[in-house]
Design a protein around this motif. Structure first.
Motif, PDB file in Angstrom:
ATOM      1  N   GLY A   1      24.140 -41.943 -15.108  1.00  0.00           N
ATOM      2  CA  GLY A   1      23.762 -43.262 -14.606  1.00  0.00           C
ATOM      3  C   GLY A   1      24.104 -43.435 -13.148  1.00  0.00           C
ATOM      4  N   VAL A   2      25.215 -42.838 -12.749  1.00  0.00           N
ATOM      5  CA  VAL A   2      25.620 -42.800 -11.349  1.00  0.00           C
ATOM      6  C   VAL A   2      26.074 -41.379 -11.064  1.00  0.00           C
ATOM      7  CG1 VAL A   2      27.150 -43.696  -9.567  1.00  0.00           C
ATOM      8  CG2 VAL A   2      26.355 -45.212 -11.410  1.00  0.00           C
ATOM      9  N   ILE A   3      25.518 -40.767 -10.029  1.00  0.00           N
ATOM     10  CA  ILE A   3      25.898 -39.396  -9.696  1.00  0.00           C
ATOM     11  C   ILE A   3      25.829 -39.219  -8.191  1.00  0.00           C
ATOM     12  CG2 ILE A   3      23.568 -38.391  -9.851  1.00  0.00           C
ATOM     13  CD1 ILE A   3      24.918 -35.995 -11.310  1.00  0.00           C
ATOM     14  N   GLU A   4      26.729 -38.385  -7.657  1.00  0.00           N
ATOM     15  CA  GLU A   4      26.728 -38.061  -6.241  1.00  0.00           C
ATOM     16  C   GLU A   4      26.508 -36.566  -6.059  1.00  0.00           C
ATOM     17  OE1 GLU A   4      30.286 -39.468  -4.411  1.00  0.00           O
ATOM     18  OE2 GLU A   4      29.697 -41.592  -4.534  1.00  0.00           O
ATOM     19  N   VAL A   5      25.673 -36.218  -5.082  1.00  0.00           N
ATOM     20  CA  VAL A   5      25.384 -34.821  -4.786  1.00  0.00           C
ATOM     21  C   VAL A   5      25.483 -34.594  -3.284  1.00  0.00           C
ATOM     22  CG1 VAL A   5      23.926 -34.429  -6.811  1.00  0.00           C
ATOM     23  CG2 VAL A   5      22.891 -35.294  -4.709  1.00  0.00           C
ATOM     24  N   SER A   6      25.875 -33.377  -2.913  1.00  0.00           N
ATOM     25  CA  SER A   6      25.926 -32.992  -1.507  1.00  0.00           C
ATOM     26  C   SER A   6      24.568 -32.440  -1.086  1.00  0.00           C
ATOM     27  CB  SER A   6      27.009 -31.941  -1.282  1.00  0.00           C
ATOM     28  OG  SER A   6      28.284 -32.449  -1.607  1.00  0.00           O
ATOM     29  N   VAL A   7      24.103 -32.875   0.087  1.00  0.00           N
ATOM     30  CA  VAL A   7      22.786 -32.451   0.580  1.00  0.00           C
ATOM     31  C   VAL A   7      22.843 -32.268   2.093  1.00  0.00           C
ATOM     32  CG1 VAL A   7      21.502 -33.601  -1.266  1.00  0.00           C
ATOM     33  CG2 VAL A   7      22.025 -34.849   0.833  1.00  0.00           C
ATOM     34  N   PRO A   8      21.979 -31.394   2.643  1.00  0.00           N
ATOM     35  CA  PRO A   8      21.853 -31.353   4.097  1.00  0.00           C
ATOM     36  C   PRO A   8      21.337 -32.698   4.610  1.00  0.00           C
ATOM     37  CG  PRO A   8      20.786 -29.444   3.072  1.00  0.00           C
ATOM     38  CD  PRO A   8      21.103 -30.405   1.978  1.00  0.00           C
ATOM     39  N   GLU A   9      21.760 -33.084   5.816  1.00  0.00           N
ATOM     40  CA  GLU A   9      21.298 -34.362   6.346  1.00  0.00           C
ATOM     41  C   GLU A   9      19.783 -34.339   6.505  1.00  0.00           C
ATOM     42  OE1 GLU A   9      22.647 -35.312  10.234  1.00  0.00           O
ATOM     43  OE2 GLU A   9      22.134 -33.377  11.096  1.00  0.00           O
ATOM     44  N   GLY A  10      19.181 -35.513   6.366  1.00  0.00           N
ATOM     45  CA  GLY A  10      17.733 -35.620   6.456  1.00  0.00           C
ATOM     46  C   GLY A  10      17.176 -36.384   5.268  1.00  0.00           C
ATOM     47  N   THR A  11      15.876 -36.344   5.146  1.00  0.00           N
ATOM     48  CA  THR A  11      15.193 -37.076   4.083  1.00  0.00           C
ATOM     49  C   THR A  11      15.377 -36.370   2.744  1.00  0.00           C
ATOM     50  OG1 THR A  11      13.533 -37.889   5.636  1.00  0.00           O
ATOM     51  CG2 THR A  11      12.986 -37.980   3.296  1.00  0.00           C
ATOM     52  N   VAL A  12      15.731 -37.146   1.739  1.00  0.00           N
ATOM     53  CA  VAL A  12      15.921 -36.642   0.379  1.00  0.00           C
ATOM     54  C   VAL A  12      15.027 -37.459  -0.550  1.00  0.00           C
ATOM     55  CG1 VAL A  12      17.561 -36.254  -1.492  1.00  0.00           C
ATOM     56  CG2 VAL A  12      18.287 -35.970   0.884  1.00  0.00           C
ATOM     57  N   THR A  13      14.393 -36.764  -1.520  1.00  0.00           N
ATOM     58  CA  THR A  13      13.485 -37.425  -2.449  1.00  0.00           C
ATOM     59  C   THR A  13      14.000 -37.266  -3.868  1.00  0.00           C
ATOM     60  OG1 THR A  13      11.601 -36.997  -1.001  1.00  0.00           O
ATOM     61  CG2 THR A  13      11.115 -37.560  -3.287  1.00  0.00           C
ATOM     62  N   VAL A  14      14.047 -38.376  -4.604  1.00  0.00           N
ATOM     63  CA  VAL A  14      14.546 -38.405  -5.977  1.00  0.00           C
ATOM     64  C   VAL A  14      13.402 -38.777  -6.913  1.00  0.00           C
ATOM     65  CG1 VAL A  14      16.143 -39.500  -7.591  1.00  0.00           C
ATOM     66  CG2 VAL A  14      16.853 -39.059  -5.225  1.00  0.00           C
ATOM     67  N   GLY A  15      13.214 -37.987  -7.973  1.00  0.00           N
ATOM     68  CA  GLY A  15      12.315 -38.343  -9.056  1.00  0.00           C
ATOM     69  C   GLY A  15      13.128 -38.554 -10.314  1.00  0.00           C
ATOM     70  N   ALA A  16      12.856 -39.645 -11.039  1.00  0.00           N
ATOM     71  CA  ALA A  16      13.660 -39.987 -12.207  1.00  0.00           C
ATOM     72  C   ALA A  16      12.773 -40.412 -13.367  1.00  0.00           C
ATOM     73  CB  ALA A  16      14.645 -41.107 -11.874  1.00  0.00           C
ATOM     74  N   VAL A  17      13.167 -39.969 -14.580  1.00  0.00           N
ATOM     75  CA  VAL A  17      12.539 -40.410 -15.825  1.00  0.00           C
ATOM     76  C   VAL A  17      13.637 -40.545 -16.871  1.00  0.00           C
ATOM     77  CG1 VAL A  17      10.306 -39.327 -15.350  1.00  0.00           C
ATOM     78  CG2 VAL A  17      12.056 -38.038 -16.577  1.00  0.00           C
ATOM     79  N   ARG A  18      13.273 -41.194 -17.973  1.00  0.00           N
ATOM     80  CA  ARG A  18      14.208 -41.321 -19.092  1.00  0.00           C
ATOM     81  C   ARG A  18      13.400 -41.337 -20.385  1.00  0.00           C
ATOM     82  NH1 ARG A  18      16.841 -45.408 -22.117  1.00  0.00           N
ATOM     83  NH2 ARG A  18      18.878 -44.687 -22.861  1.00  0.00           N
ATOM     84  N   GLY A  19      12.977 -40.153 -20.811  1.00  0.00           N
ATOM     85  CA  GLY A  19      12.178 -40.060 -22.016  1.00  0.00           C
ATOM     86  C   GLY A  19      10.694 -40.117 -21.738  1.00  0.00           C
ATOM     87  N   LEU A  20       9.901 -39.856 -22.777  1.00  0.00           N
ATOM     88  CA  LEU A  20       8.459 -39.759 -22.629  1.00  0.00           C
ATOM     89  C   LEU A  20       7.794 -41.096 -22.333  1.00  0.00           C
ATOM     90  CD1 LEU A  20       7.527 -37.252 -25.496  1.00  0.00           C
ATOM     91  CD2 LEU A  20       7.672 -36.797 -23.037  1.00  0.00           C
ATOM     92  N   ASP A  21       8.486 -42.197 -22.554  1.00  0.00           N
ATOM     93  CA  ASP A  21       7.847 -43.496 -22.374  1.00  0.00           C
ATOM     94  C   ASP A  21       8.118 -44.122 -21.020  1.00  0.00           C
ATOM     95  OD1 ASP A  21      10.493 -44.188 -22.714  1.00  0.00           O
ATOM     96  OD2 ASP A  21      10.224 -44.944 -24.747  1.00  0.00           O
ATOM     97  N   THR A  22       8.742 -43.375 -20.086  1.00  0.00           N
ATOM     98  CA  THR A  22       9.016 -43.920 -18.759  1.00  0.00           C
ATOM     99  C   THR A  22       8.238 -43.139 -17.709  1.00  0.00           C
ATOM    100  OG1 THR A  22      10.967 -42.489 -18.548  1.00  0.00           O
ATOM    101  CG2 THR A  22      11.324 -44.718 -19.349  1.00  0.00           C
TER     102      THR A  22
END
Length: 812
Positions: free
Chosen positions: A371-392
């Motif tokens: 539900g809440v997570i932190e990740v390390s990434v190189p600086e710049g634009t980051v894109t997140v895709g999220a789903v939660r099951g087949l109905d979302t």
């Protein structure tokens, strides 16, 4: 850091098989260029590299002071004394399995763009690269003493060992992989797979003589490593529950010495130090993060070699992702979700704990957030895709991450259909917790995945890995308090007779394996009905899994393809359910087979599952093929299983279907020879081409589906025959997240006419005429495979099935 100069070395080969994944009207077969026949679930799962936040595939430098490895999909260099790991590659693609040149000036490694792999040779002084790239999968480079590269490639339609001058070094079994060379280049060790048992073979390159060092079945993670002087072989070898690291002498390989089982029984990718005194390996911890270890080659204590500092060679920041679901606390509370995160170059981002996976339909690296997570990434634009099951439907968000700062993205997930409000629970009834993959999962690892897929019920199946029977220690483990609900089942594999699964049993069926192809119980006269009856005697249910691979199993060229006893057990009603939706077979073809069983009076239930191997890196998410069961809001395992047995269900790989016929739902009974009103509610997060009403196996009404996420209601009237059944299916459409099968598909259980299992005479005759050739072809295969061995019990089932079919066919 981008590389300044790239030189390409390309060879011309004739590929014997198709390169692209299958079209949208067939089962999933492959993501990467196809090798051999059938689907790639094991090839891609076992042979292609694994991505992890921790070190994988270590390679010690010629001076012995540094270790190259892959982590986060890039190549890093660890200074052993300081514990500093420095990133030396970057970019969109993923880099794996480094190997050193003898003079320490170059590294060769595998590069992966999610559709193909090739070999890259990088000069560590100039940062220049040269590329060895065939139109096929290329893997596992090693350097020879003169700087030549030996690697494995499927360029000729099977895996052989090649030299970078374009010469094939081997032309043996279907798969020849994982070469390892002595320092002088005289001893070449590699793995041979296919055509029987797997083998580790040593070749004297001066004389061409070869020697078999080891053999066993399905060496999924075994990686042989020859000592620098060519005298010893280090290898990780399978046990009943994992792997152990051993050493044998190449001159006399008849015995071996145990070195270590690692900390958790999964030591992987052994590599020698240049002086031959240490063996390095990696192993995943309880958090599924790979760590680096070494053990004295002569035996002794295993020690961890920690990475103390990670130098990315670029500025980094922290991305915090918060996911919410409108169904949970009104969207106020964080919700578990499946994520795909890409940095500014398009490179996948992985979490610092837990493990990521790669799904081969859409080609995306994913992991689960609580539900809440932190990740390390190189600086710049980051894109997140999220789903939660087949109905979302997937929600995508982007943000700019600045160096040294924490940037937060919030994602609100919305549903096209609320299963729980509609009274349904969903289940995945076919996956394996551990099945020869690089990780060792526990049942406690499943709830996070299930919540991330909004999956209520799971029945992970114990199954054999050739002659090994993994996860028996988990038999009887349950989570039955509240969803997600978990109870282990069993997959029984009688080889080509057909795989069957037993759900809700309390005791295991033995033997798990038999039939031609197995060394033990290979010629048993044992029908699958023995295992299916074992379940029924306990009030449990059993059925056939991944049953039909062809979209038209009744075509003359396909009648010999189904499992030998599938049609027989379907005709006789020996099975309780059929897995109509599963990733590795074809849903349309399987449903057509199911229709024939219903039409001859076998009221067989629906079932569904992914057949995913949860401890693989390359596997599909749980629940992307699932069963929905109408429990009227009850949330216990007992209520779920009872409703499943009553046929109050539908299967899906994406679309959601609710169906009423004159007010009756699937599992109910209506009167025949009347005009009946139907109502269909379709909801889907992915596109759907067509919705159809099926009566006794024939389409009597159809309508257009959905061209995007949403819902639609259909109403109309159909004329009912005197007997039989009515059901609804939806299919076709582009596969995008959250889906991961080759096409959209959903099918309801039947509403029965007059009585459950009722039969219309014309439908019985059609089904009998189409099933008889399959029965004949199956018996011919049986007799050929068993040879002179008598099988009166199995043949008795064939005779009974024929008699039932003939009773409903017209007689001259």
């Amino acid at each position: 850091m981008r590389f300044l100069t790239t030189a390409f070395i390309r060879f011309t080969f004739v590929l014997c098989t198709a390169v692209l994944a299958v079209p949208a009207d067939a089962q999933w077969t492959n993501r990467y260029p196809h090798v051999g026949t059938g689907h790639h679930v094991y090839l891609e799962g076992y042979e292609l590299p694994t991505m992890n936040v921790g070190p994988t595939s270590p390679a010690v430098s010629p001076e012995g002071d540094r270790v190259a490895f892959s982590a986060r999909g890039w190549i890093w260099m660890l200074d052993i004394q300081t514990g500093l790991a420095t990133r030396i590659t970057d970019g969109e693609e993923m880099d794996f399995r480094p190997a050193w040149s003898h003079d320490g000036t170059e590294l060769a490694f595998v590069r992966d763009d999610s559709r193909d792999t090739w070999i890259v040779v990088r000069n560590l002084e100039t940062d220049e690269e040269r590329v060895i790239n065939t139109p096929a999968i290329d893997l596992d480079p090693v350097f020879g003493p003169q700087g030549e590269i030996i690697y494995s490639s499927a360029a000729a339609g099977r895996f052989d060992l090649w030299s970078d001058n374009g010469t094939a070094l081997t032309e043996g079994r279907p798969y020849e992989l994982k070469p390892s060379l002595s320092r002088d280049g005289d001893v070449l060790v590699h793995l041979q797979k296919g055509g029987g048992l797997d083998r580790v073979v040593a070749v004297n390159r001066a004389t061409g003589d070869s020697k078999q060092l080891l053999t066993d079945g399905i060496l999924s993670q075994t990686r042989p490593a020859i000592s620098p002087d060519g005298s010893y072989l280090a290898y990780n070898w399978p046990t009943q529950e994992g792997y152990e690291l051993r050493v044998l002498g190449v001159t006399d390989p008849s015995t071996s010495v145990f070195l270590t089982g690692g900390l958790r029984g999964l030591p992987l990718s052994p590599a020698w130090s240049p002086d031959g005194t240490w063996l390095w390996f990696t192993e995943a911890g309880a958090d599924e993060v790979m760590r680096l270890y070494r053990v004295p080659a002569a035996g002794g204590e295993t020690e961890e070699v920690p990475v103390l500092t990670w130098d990315w060679g670029a500025a980094t920041g922290t991305l915090r992702v918060v996911t919410r679901d409108e169904r949970i606390g009104g969207g106020e509370a964080p919700a578990t979700a499946r994520l795909n995160i890409l940095d500014g170059s398009g490179h996948p981002v992985v979490p610092s704990s837990g493990y990521a996976q790669f799904e081969g339909q859409n080609g995306r690296v994913f992991f689960y957030s609580p539900g809440v997570i932190e990740v390390s990434v190189p600086e710049g634009t980051v894109t997140v895709g999220a789903v939660r099951g087949l109905d979302t439907p997937e929600v995508t968000r982007s943000a700019v991450v600045r160096a040294g700062e924490v940037t937060e993205i919030e994602v609100m997930l919305e549903t096209v259909w609320d299963a729980r409000s509609a009274g349904f629970l969903s289940g995945d009834h076919h996956f394996h917790l551990n099945y020869g993959g690089p990780f060792g999962l526990d049942p406690e690892d499943l709830p996070l995945m299930m919540r991330g897929e909004n999956l209520d019920v799971a029945t992970p199946l114990l199954a054999n890995l050739h002659t090994r029977f993994e996860d028996q220690k988990f038999w009887g483990w349950e989570k039955g308090d509240d969803p997600p609900l978990i109870r282990f089942g069993q997959e029984v594999r009688s080889h080509f007779l057909g795989h069957v699964s037993l759900l809700d049993t309390r005791t295991l069926f033995w033997p798990w394996i038999w039939g031609p192809g197995y060394q033990v119980y290979g010629l048993d006269d044992r029908p699958n009905s023995d295992a299916l009856t074992h379940a029924r005697h306990q009030g449990a249910i059993g059925g056939y899994v991944h049953p039909v691979g062809d979209s038209d199993p009744f075509a003359p060229e396909n009648v010999a393809n189904p499992p030998v006893l599938l049609a027989v057990d379907g005709i006789l009603g020996n099975m309780d359910w059929l897995e109509v939706a599963v990733l590795w077979t074809d849903e349309i073809g399987t449903s057509e087979m199911w229709y024939r069983f219903l039409n001859v009076g076998s009221p067989i239930l629906l079932a569904a599952g992914t057949d995913a191997m949860a401890n693989f890196y390359r596997t599909m998410p749980l629940g992307v093929s699932r069963l929905y069961v109408q429990t009227q809001g009850k949330t216990s395992m007992a209520a779920y299983m009872e409703a499943m047995k009553q046929g109050r269900s539908f299967v899906t790989t994406g679309p959601m279907l609710e169906f009423e016929l004159d007010g009756a739902a699937p599992g109910d009974v209506v009167s025949g020879e009347v005009s009946a009103r139907f109502k269909i509610d379709l909801a889907s997060a992915v596109t759907v081409d067509l919705v159809e009403v099926i009566v006794n196996g024939l389409v009597v009404w159809s309508g257009p589906g959905l061209d995007g996420p949403g819902s639609r209601t259909y109403q109309g009237s159909i004329d009912l025959p005197a007997a039989g059944w009515v059901a609804v299916r939806a299919h076709g459409g582009e596969t995008v997240w959250p889906a991961a099968d080759s096409y959209s598909f959903a099918h309801t259980s039947p509403v029965w006419i007059e009585s459950i299992g009722s039969v219309a005479a014309d439908a019985f005759q059609r089904a009998a005429e189409e099933l008889m050739p399959i029965v004949d072809a199956a018996e011919a295969r049986l007799r050929e495979s068993y040879g002179d061995v008598a099988t009166p019990r199995i043949l008795a089932d064939f005779e009974a099935a024929r008699m039932k079919l003939m009773a409903g066919m017209p007689h001259p």
